[in-house]
Write a protein that holds these residues in place. Sequence first.
Motif, short mmCIF file in Angstrom:
data_model
loop_
_atom_site.label_atom_id
_atom_site.label_comp_id
_atom_site.label_asym_id
_atom_site.label_seq_id
_atom_site.Cartn_x
_atom_site.Cartn_y
_atom_site.Cartn_z
N GLY B 2 0.67 -1.24 0.19
CA GLY B 2 -0.08 -0.03 -0.11
C GLY B 2 1.01 1.18 0.02
N GLU B 3 2.06 1.28 0.78
CA GLU B 3 2.96 2.26 0.90
C GLU B 3 3.50 2.63 -0.70
OE1 GLU B 3 6.80 3.70 3.41
OE2 GLU B 3 5.57 1.92 3.99
N ALA B 4 3.93 1.42 -1.31
CA ALA B 4 4.59 1.55 -2.49
C ALA B 4 3.49 1.97 -3.56
CB ALA B 4 4.89 0.31 -3.24
N ALA B 5 2.15 1.81 -3.31
CA ALA B 5 1.19 2.33 -4.19
C ALA B 5 0.84 3.75 -4.19
CB ALA B 5 -0.25 1.70 -4.09
N SER B 6 0.85 3.99 -2.76
CA SER B 6 0.62 5.57 -2.36
C SER B 6 1.91 6.43 -2.88
CB SER B 6 0.62 5.82 -0.79
OG SER B 6 1.60 5.33 -0.41
N VAL B 7 3.08 5.59 -2.96
CA VAL B 7 4.10 6.61 -3.39
C VAL B 7 4.39 6.80 -4.69
CG1 VAL B 7 6.70 6.26 -3.74
CG2 VAL B 7 5.80 5.89 -1.55
N ALA B 10 2.01 9.47 -5.37
CA ALA B 10 2.26 10.58 -5.14
C ALA B 10 3.11 11.16 -6.19
CB ALA B 10 2.96 10.68 -3.75
N ASP B 11 3.88 10.40 -6.97
CA ASP B 11 4.65 10.71 -7.82
C ASP B 11 4.04 10.95 -9.32
OD1 ASP B 11 7.06 10.27 -6.49
OD2 ASP B 11 7.41 8.04 -7.38
N ALA B 12 3.05 10.27 -9.39
CA ALA B 12 2.15 10.60 -10.51
C ALA B 12 1.39 11.97 -10.38
CB ALA B 12 0.89 9.51 -10.65
N LEU B 13 0.86 12.40 -9.22
CA LEU B 13 0.23 13.47 -9.11
C LEU B 13 1.27 14.79 -9.02
CD1 LEU B 13 -2.20 12.67 -6.09
CD2 LEU B 13 -2.75 13.34 -8.49
N ASP B 14 2.54 14.29 -8.64
CA ASP B 14 3.64 15.25 -8.77
C ASP B 14 3.72 15.92 -10.33
OD1 ASP B 14 4.78 16.09 -6.48
OD2 ASP B 14 6.15 14.43 -6.13
N ALA B 15 3.71 14.75 -11.23
CA ALA B 15 3.93 15.04 -12.62
C ALA B 15 2.55 15.80 -12.98
CB ALA B 15 3.97 13.72 -13.37
N VAL B 16 1.54 15.26 -12.55
CA VAL B 16 0.35 16.20 -12.90
C VAL B 16 0.39 17.63 -12.43
CG1 VAL B 16 -2.21 16.24 -12.38
CG2 VAL B 16 -1.18 14.10 -13.06
N LEU B 17 0.93 17.86 -11.45
CA LEU B 17 1.10 19.26 -10.72
C LEU B 17 1.85 19.98 -11.36
CD1 LEU B 17 0.33 21.23 -8.56
CD2 LEU B 17 2.34 20.34 -7.16
N ARG B 18 2.84 19.32 -12.05
CA ARG B 18 4.02 19.90 -12.91
C ARG B 18 3.46 20.55 -14.02
NH1 ARG B 18 7.97 16.82 -10.52
NH2 ARG B 18 7.72 15.18 -12.08
N LEU B 19 2.65 19.56 -14.59
CA LEU B 19 2.02 19.97 -15.98
C LEU B 19 0.77 21.06 -15.88
CD1 LEU B 19 1.72 16.45 -17.46
CD2 LEU B 19 3.12 18.25 -18.41
N PRO B 70 0.93 29.61 -11.34
CA PRO B 70 2.27 29.58 -12.03
C PRO B 70 3.45 30.01 -11.14
CG PRO B 70 0.39 30.67 -13.22
CD PRO B 70 -0.19 30.20 -11.92
N ARG B 71 3.17 30.57 -9.91
CA ARG B 71 4.11 31.13 -8.86
C ARG B 71 4.60 29.96 -8.26
NH1 ARG B 71 2.48 36.88 -7.35
NH2 ARG B 71 0.35 35.90 -7.32
N PHE B 72 3.61 29.10 -8.17
CA PHE B 72 3.91 27.66 -7.12
C PHE B 72 5.36 27.17 -7.15
CE2 PHE B 72 3.33 23.64 -5.66
CZ PHE B 72 3.05 23.85 -4.30
N LYS B 73 5.75 26.86 -6.11
CA LYS B 73 7.12 25.88 -6.07
C LYS B 73 6.94 25.00 -5.17
CE LYS B 73 10.44 29.07 -8.37
NZ LYS B 73 9.39 29.89 -8.84
N GLY B 74 7.11 23.56 -5.55
CA GLY B 74 7.11 22.54 -4.60
C GLY B 74 6.40 21.34 -5.22
N ASP B 75 6.40 20.35 -4.29
CA ASP B 75 5.91 19.05 -4.85
C ASP B 75 4.36 18.93 -4.41
OD1 ASP B 75 5.99 18.59 -2.36
OD2 ASP B 75 7.20 16.96 -2.30
N TYR B 76 3.88 17.59 -4.81
CA TYR B 76 2.51 17.74 -4.54
C TYR B 76 2.16 17.79 -3.16
CZ TYR B 76 -2.00 15.26 -4.31
OH TYR B 76 -3.55 14.91 -4.04
N ARG B 77 2.71 17.11 -2.04
CA ARG B 77 2.47 17.55 -0.68
C ARG B 77 2.50 19.04 -0.27
NH1 ARG B 77 2.54 12.89 1.90
NH2 ARG B 77 3.36 10.96 0.68
N ASP B 78 3.35 19.60 -0.70
CA ASP B 78 3.35 21.23 -0.61
C ASP B 78 2.24 21.87 -1.06
OD1 ASP B 78 5.87 20.85 0.66
OD2 ASP B 78 6.83 21.13 -1.38
#
Lengths: 246, 192
Positions: B2-7, B10-19, B70-78
């Motif tokens: 479950g932890e791996a899935a959540s990780v 989170a990575d996928a959502l990180d990429a989504v956030l960047r886009l 557009p001015r946000f800097k950080g990852d999905y958790r931030d």
Amino acid sequence: MSNLWAWLRNKIAPHDAYVTVSTQLGDDLAGEPIFAALREFASSPLLPSAVPVLLLEAFNASQKRVNRRRKIRAGSGALFGVAILIPSLAYAGVLPSPVSRIVQRVFNVISLPIQIPSVAAPSPSASESNSDELTPGSSNEAPDGEQSQSPNEVQTRKPSSESSPETNSNSDSESSTLPLIGDGGAGAHDEHGAQSVIPALDSNLSVRGSVEVDGLPSISGLSDGLDGSQPSTSPGASETDQVSGN
Amino acid sequence: MGEAASVSEADALDAVLRLAIKGDQICFGELWRALNPRLERFLYAQGAMGDPPASDVASETWLQVVRDLPRFKGDYRDFRAWLYQVGRNRMIDAARLKARRPKATVDIDDIEPMGAPGDLSEGVVNRAELKEIIEKIRALPAAQSEVLMLRIIGDLSVEETAKAMKKTPNAIRVLVHRALANLREQIGGVEE
């Protein structure tokens, strides 16, 4: 030493205890049965919903604004770079001569002091006569007397001719006329100085004074106009004008 | 597992956030779908069970987020912590506005229902229990109540809650500890 250490430990101990306790608190919310209903509420299945149109429009508008701002910033940066680079290259001699000339002309225009317009109306004919006066080909010794001016005429017409924009814009006539005024040749570009000095001299002197250019013979006979007689321009004078005009 | 899935999530959502930050509208929609339900529920529980309406405050929150994204800097958790921080602030603004607004003189029973948005607690089985626990949490001091709502409904970690509330993680842990103690005391007192 040991007392000092004990005192320090007593000072630090409360903070240590706070940190230890707070880190040991851990995640005690995870299995808390009090919040079962709250957890169920938070993770209950959601109705499928679409992003509101208003929000999407705001998102697009925000992106457009950001892009515009980015472009403006890049453009102004580029302009600033060009404004710095081109004069530098021109003075370094890297640019071709026409471009350097344009840059030099722009720089001259920028570095000129702001001219305050005088009260008298500009008279283009007067400036023409002044410039003619100083050209070697058309000296004051005009045979029909139209081009030659008596000292009194010059005195009355000089202020308006000096304030004319043509005279001021023509750098060749400036460089030859202004040292004649008698400010010692200093400040060939100083139109204000010329305007302020000429009326003061009008009562005593005509426009013709002695021209002294470093390294060149002075124009003799120009001061003869003081007594109203026709001055005789020596060949050296025409050379001087040519040099200063160039 | 479950932890791996959540990780990976989170990575996928990180990429989504960047886009989304770069201006991808579809990715922004994904972010909204992932985060808005919990945000609305947090605002619902925090803001007196729908007064002011949680959806209104959530919309205000997202508009603010869109403006500053557009001015946000950080990852999905931030980003999540920032979203809840903005939500808190908009909730405070809405509460102030409500306090300043003149009270209605029309009897509420005279007004015909206009198909009001459904109650967010409709799907919950133990609805009465939910209302009771929300009331009890809201009776706690404001910081303790808020920290519980963020941790349980917003599903924020201690660090994310600390960012959202502009406090240190240790202060958040202490607040949770005190809130739990107070809550247990309340429930115990009622049961006795």
